[in-house]
Design a protein around this motif. Structure first.
Motif, PDB file in Angstrom:
ATOM      1  N   MET A 277     -17.472  -1.118  -8.488  1.00  0.00           N
ATOM      2  CA  MET A 277     -16.843  -0.649  -9.723  1.00  0.00           C
ATOM      3  C   MET A 277     -15.941  -1.749 -10.270  1.00  0.00           C
ATOM      4  SD  MET A 277     -16.359   1.569 -12.052  1.00  0.00           S
ATOM      5  CE  MET A 277     -17.393   2.828 -11.313  1.00  0.00           C
ATOM      6  N   VAL A 278     -16.112  -2.045 -11.548  1.00  0.00           N
ATOM      7  CA  VAL A 278     -15.248  -3.010 -12.235  1.00  0.00           C
ATOM      8  C   VAL A 278     -13.923  -2.323 -12.548  1.00  0.00           C
ATOM      9  CG1 VAL A 278     -15.008  -4.510 -14.224  1.00  0.00           C
ATOM     10  CG2 VAL A 278     -17.252  -4.174 -13.177  1.00  0.00           C
ATOM     11  N   LEU A 279     -12.818  -2.972 -12.248  1.00  0.00           N
ATOM     12  CA  LEU A 279     -11.496  -2.396 -12.430  1.00  0.00           C
ATOM     13  C   LEU A 279     -10.982  -2.664 -13.839  1.00  0.00           C
ATOM     14  CD1 LEU A 279      -9.950  -3.445  -9.005  1.00  0.00           C
ATOM     15  CD2 LEU A 279     -11.071  -1.285  -9.604  1.00  0.00           C
ATOM     16  N   PRO A 280     -10.201  -1.752 -14.411  1.00  0.00           N
ATOM     17  CA  PRO A 280      -9.695  -1.957 -15.787  1.00  0.00           C
ATOM     18  C   PRO A 280      -8.610  -3.018 -15.881  1.00  0.00           C
ATOM     19  CG  PRO A 280      -8.798   0.060 -14.850  1.00  0.00           C
ATOM     20  CD  PRO A 280      -9.808  -0.449 -13.862  1.00  0.00           C
ATOM     21  N   ALA A 281      -7.986  -3.372 -14.786  1.00  0.00           N
ATOM     22  CA  ALA A 281      -6.926  -4.383 -14.799  1.00  0.00           C
ATOM     23  C   ALA A 281      -6.990  -5.170 -13.495  1.00  0.00           C
ATOM     24  CB  ALA A 281      -5.553  -3.733 -14.972  1.00  0.00           C
ATOM     25  N   GLU A 282      -6.427  -6.339 -13.517  1.00  0.00           N
ATOM     26  CA  GLU A 282      -6.411  -7.171 -12.318  1.00  0.00           C
ATOM     27  C   GLU A 282      -5.438  -6.583 -11.288  1.00  0.00           C
ATOM     28  OE1 GLU A 282      -5.738 -11.863 -11.067  1.00  0.00           O
ATOM     29  OE2 GLU A 282      -5.774 -11.246 -13.181  1.00  0.00           O
ATOM     30  N   VAL A 283      -5.871  -6.568 -10.032  1.00  0.00           N
ATOM     31  CA  VAL A 283      -5.072  -5.941  -8.971  1.00  0.00           C
ATOM     32  C   VAL A 283      -4.780  -6.962  -7.881  1.00  0.00           C
ATOM     33  CG1 VAL A 283      -6.058  -3.673  -9.448  1.00  0.00           C
ATOM     34  CG2 VAL A 283      -7.120  -5.146  -7.729  1.00  0.00           C
ATOM     35  N   LYS A 284      -3.929  -6.544  -6.952  1.00  0.00           N
ATOM     36  CA  LYS A 284      -3.569  -7.380  -5.811  1.00  0.00           C
ATOM     37  C   LYS A 284      -4.376  -6.913  -4.585  1.00  0.00           C
ATOM     38  CE  LYS A 284       1.184  -7.966  -7.448  1.00  0.00           C
ATOM     39  NZ  LYS A 284       2.619  -7.764  -7.114  1.00  0.00           N
ATOM     40  N   PRO A 285      -5.375  -7.655  -4.149  1.00  0.00           N
ATOM     41  CA  PRO A 285      -6.180  -7.210  -3.002  1.00  0.00           C
ATOM     42  C   PRO A 285      -5.364  -7.102  -1.716  1.00  0.00           C
ATOM     43  CG  PRO A 285      -7.319  -8.936  -4.231  1.00  0.00           C
ATOM     44  CD  PRO A 285      -5.931  -8.881  -4.758  1.00  0.00           C
ATOM     45  N   ASP A 286      -4.419  -8.022  -1.505  1.00  0.00           N
ATOM     46  CA  ASP A 286      -3.659  -8.014  -0.255  1.00  0.00           C
ATOM     47  C   ASP A 286      -2.748  -6.797  -0.137  1.00  0.00           C
ATOM     48  OD1 ASP A 286      -4.877 -10.386   0.281  1.00  0.00           O
ATOM     49  OD2 ASP A 286      -3.185 -11.625  -0.362  1.00  0.00           O
ATOM     50  N   SER A 287      -2.314  -6.251  -1.270  1.00  0.00           N
ATOM     51  CA  SER A 287      -1.409  -5.099  -1.238  1.00  0.00           C
ATOM     52  C   SER A 287      -2.143  -3.772  -1.386  1.00  0.00           C
ATOM     53  CB  SER A 287      -0.368  -5.233  -2.353  1.00  0.00           C
ATOM     54  OG  SER A 287       0.347  -6.448  -2.229  1.00  0.00           O
ATOM     55  N   SER A 288      -3.468  -3.805  -1.513  1.00  0.00           N
ATOM     56  CA  SER A 288      -4.238  -2.574  -1.694  1.00  0.00           C
ATOM     57  C   SER A 288      -4.383  -1.836  -0.368  1.00  0.00           C
ATOM     58  CB  SER A 288      -5.621  -2.898  -2.266  1.00  0.00           C
ATOM     59  OG  SER A 288      -5.503  -3.583  -3.496  1.00  0.00           O
ATOM     60  N   THR A 289      -4.540  -0.532  -0.460  1.00  0.00           N
ATOM     61  CA  THR A 289      -4.696   0.312   0.726  1.00  0.00           C
ATOM     62  C   THR A 289      -5.922   1.202   0.551  1.00  0.00           C
ATOM     63  OG1 THR A 289      -3.254   2.026  -0.190  1.00  0.00           O
ATOM     64  CG2 THR A 289      -2.235   0.339   1.217  1.00  0.00           C
ATOM     65  N   ALA A 290      -6.555   1.543   1.683  1.00  0.00           N
ATOM     66  CA  ALA A 290      -7.709   2.442   1.716  1.00  0.00           C
ATOM     67  C   ALA A 290      -7.412   3.557   2.709  1.00  0.00           C
ATOM     68  CB  ALA A 290      -8.974   1.686   2.105  1.00  0.00           C
ATOM     69  N   GLN A 291      -7.438   4.774   2.238  1.00  0.00           N
ATOM     70  CA  GLN A 291      -7.169   5.941   3.076  1.00  0.00           C
ATOM     71  C   GLN A 291      -8.265   6.967   2.876  1.00  0.00           C
ATOM     72  OE1 GLN A 291      -3.268   7.199   1.868  1.00  0.00           O
ATOM     73  NE2 GLN A 291      -2.240   5.783   3.247  1.00  0.00           N
ATOM     74  N   ARG A 292      -8.524   7.740   3.948  1.00  0.00           N
ATOM     75  CA  ARG A 292      -9.567   8.762   3.887  1.00  0.00           C
ATOM     76  C   ARG A 292      -8.966  10.133   4.157  1.00  0.00           C
ATOM     77  NH1 ARG A 292     -15.285   9.049   7.210  1.00  0.00           N
ATOM     78  NH2 ARG A 292     -16.320  10.455   5.751  1.00  0.00           N
ATOM     79  N   SER A 293      -9.356  11.090   3.335  1.00  0.00           N
ATOM     80  CA  SER A 293      -8.834  12.449   3.491  1.00  0.00           C
ATOM     81  C   SER A 293      -9.449  13.119   4.707  1.00  0.00           C
ATOM     82  CB  SER A 293      -9.142  13.270   2.232  1.00  0.00           C
ATOM     83  OG  SER A 293      -8.788  14.622   2.420  1.00  0.00           O
ATOM     84  N   GLN A 294      -8.632  13.786   5.490  1.00  0.00           N
ATOM     85  CA  GLN A 294      -9.117  14.491   6.670  1.00  0.00           C
ATOM     86  C   GLN A 294      -9.732  15.840   6.336  1.00  0.00           C
ATOM     87  OE1 GLN A 294      -5.873  14.753   9.431  1.00  0.00           O
ATOM     88  NE2 GLN A 294      -5.845  12.557   9.857  1.00  0.00           N
ATOM     89  N   THR A 295      -9.532  16.327   5.135  1.00  0.00           N
ATOM     90  CA  THR A 295     -10.083  17.626   4.744  1.00  0.00           C
ATOM     91  C   THR A 295     -11.370  17.480   3.942  1.00  0.00           C
ATOM     92  OG1 THR A 295      -8.638  17.607   2.801  1.00  0.00           O
ATOM     93  CG2 THR A 295      -7.834  18.746   4.774  1.00  0.00           C
TER      94      THR A 295
END
Length: 480
Positions: free
Chosen positions: A350-368
């Motif tokens: 997915m192309v992002l609408p704005a430039e982001v910081k990859p090093d500060s990004s987080t990935a979390q998964r919902s347990q429900t």
């Protein structure tokens, strides 16, 4: 041709921890085996051997199996009973539905003194006149023949008429062998004719399969080629259906050759079907064009939502990953301009609408729900403060700061901590200098009581003054 391999035997010996040297029972049925080999060297301790429903033409390489008690060779292509003299412990031999025509070969089993059961039902020899009488008289150690118990009276009667039964069997056996010879010649001729027919059935041999290019108009050349390709496919399908129907409806005798022919025909059909169903390798999907443009890709076909959190100055991607999928099957790659997620080898990009910081990004998964949430802070843009910062406490300031508070001060009223040193600027105003005191601090009153407006007339002079002191107005510093 399928051979007996060590790997095949080990896979069939799981009950023995895959050890074949001490194996006592092994089942190699329905493996399309065409020859017995290696078992007498690898598995010397075999007691039970299952080889039914294969394509074995003869009994061989089992003479060293001294402990073998049960040998099952049903549904094979065996024509002669042989090479079993070394199986000293053999008690049961199953040759059901084979092609044993030489009934006299059963006399080779007289050396197997422990043989108790023999099955020859479904063989050509079982149709001979005097078949049962001959077998019972030739093998006195047998207890059961084709599943039927041999009684004592039957054995005595068979022994008395053995010579007559042997003569009848030999005559019928001779006729059978002559018929088998003719069947072999016919099978060889048929196989040669099929090979020649297969060579002739090539594209272009039939008149319907070629195109007369001289009569083809240049304008309709592409349409003609497409039409001819469709006609060729239809003709091929019709020809294949015709040959398939002819193969199954043509009567033939039940022989080892016909059984092998049917097996090969089914194998060819199976391979052709597998080749048809075999998926062609897909070209790798383009994720980034040659010009450097990133494309949006959703191979796993997952639901997603892309939002911008203005309050936290972040971009949030919520991807609807399957709830019960193991997280180890998910890979995340965040770049400044796009985010890529791999789900079981399928790519979501997915192309992002704005430039982001990859090093500060987080990935979390919902347990429900199992959803994968990527939180990516922006690299550019105005950072907004979410909490109001209270102003620092006021200290002691000069009277000339120019703030609204200083402007509201009443003239001539001294405040705590303010000192008016001697001298001043032109105009009579004191210098903006304040000095902190080292004595005890005085507590400032938050809400001082309101006072009335200053008097319009100057204050009266004191009635009594000490001698030598002159009275001055309040706005003029003393000592001047």
């Amino acid at each position: 041709m399928v051979y007996i391999t060590e790997d095949m035997v080990r896979r069939r010996s799981e009950h023995n921890d895959c050890e074949i040297s001490s194996l006592e029972e092994v089942s190699l049925h329905q493996q399309d085996i065409e020859r017995i080999e290696h078992l007498d060297r690898w598995c010397r301790d075999l007691r039970i051997l299952y080889l039914q429903n294969n394509l074995i033409p003869r009994i061989e390489n089992v003479g060293r199996l001294k402990k073998l008690e049960y040998l099952n060779l049903a549904l094979n292509n065996i024509e002669v009973i042989e090479n079993l003299e070394g199986c000293e412990s053999l008690q049961k031999l199953d040759l059901t539905v084979n092609f044993v025509g030489r009934l006299s070969s059963v006399e080779s089993l007289t050396h197997n003194v422990h043989l108790r059961e023999l099955f020859l039902v479904g063989n050509p020899c079982s149709e001979f006149q005097g078949y049962r009488q001959y077998v019972v008289a030739s093998l006195p150690q047998l207890k059961f023949l084709d599943g039927t118990e041999i009684r004592r009276s039957e054995r005595i009667a068979a022994s008395q008429g053995l010579e007559e039964a042997r003569r009848q069997v030999w005559e019928q056996e001779k006729d059978y062998l002559q018929r088998r010879a003719r069947e072999r010649v016919e099978a060889q001729r048929k196989e040669a004719g099929e090979d020649r027919g297969n060579k002739e059935r090539k594209p272009g041999f039939d008149g319907r399969w070629y195109t007369d290019i001289n009569n083809t108009a240049p304008v309709l050349e592409e349409n003609k080629e497409n039409q001819e390709a469709v006609e060729n496919v239809v003709n091929l399908d019709l020809d294949e259906m015709r040959r398939e129907k002819e193969f199954w409806e043509t009567p033939c005798s039940f022989t080892p050759e016909s059984r092998v022919e049917v097996h090969r025909h089914l194998e060819e059909k199976k391979k052709a079907k597998e080749k048809e169903n075999e998926k062609k390798p897909k070209a790798p999907r383009t994720l980034i064009t040659a010009e450097g443009r990133v494309l949006n890709v959703n191979e796993p076909k997952l639901d997603f939502s892309l939002t911008e959190d203005e309050e936290n100055n972040t971009v949030v991607l919520d991807l609807g990953v399957y709830r019960h999928m193991d997280t180890s099957l998910i890979g995340v790659d965040v770049q400044p301009t796009y985010a890529r997620v791999t789900v079981k080898g399928k790519i979501f990009q997915m192309v992002l609408p704005a430039e982001v910081k990859p090093d500060s990004s987080t990935a979390q998964r919902s347990q429900t729900t199992g959803h994968l949430v990527l939180t990516m802070p922006r690299a550019e843009g105005e950072i907004k403060v979410t909490k109001s910062v209270p102003p620092p406490p006021r200290g002691r300031q000069s009277r000339c700061t120019g703030s609204p508070e200083d402007n509201n001060r009443r003239p001539g009223v001294p405040e705590t901590g303010d000192v008016a040193p001697g001298g001043g600027r032109p105009g009579g105003r004191p210098l903006p200098t304040s000095f902190p005191r080292r004595g005890p601090k005085t507590k400032a009153v938050e809400n001082p009581p309101e006072r009335g407006p200053p008097p319009s007339t100057p204050p009266r002079a004191p009635q009594q003054l000490p001698p030598g002191v002159l009275w001055t107005p309040p706005d003029v510093p003393q000592g001047l």
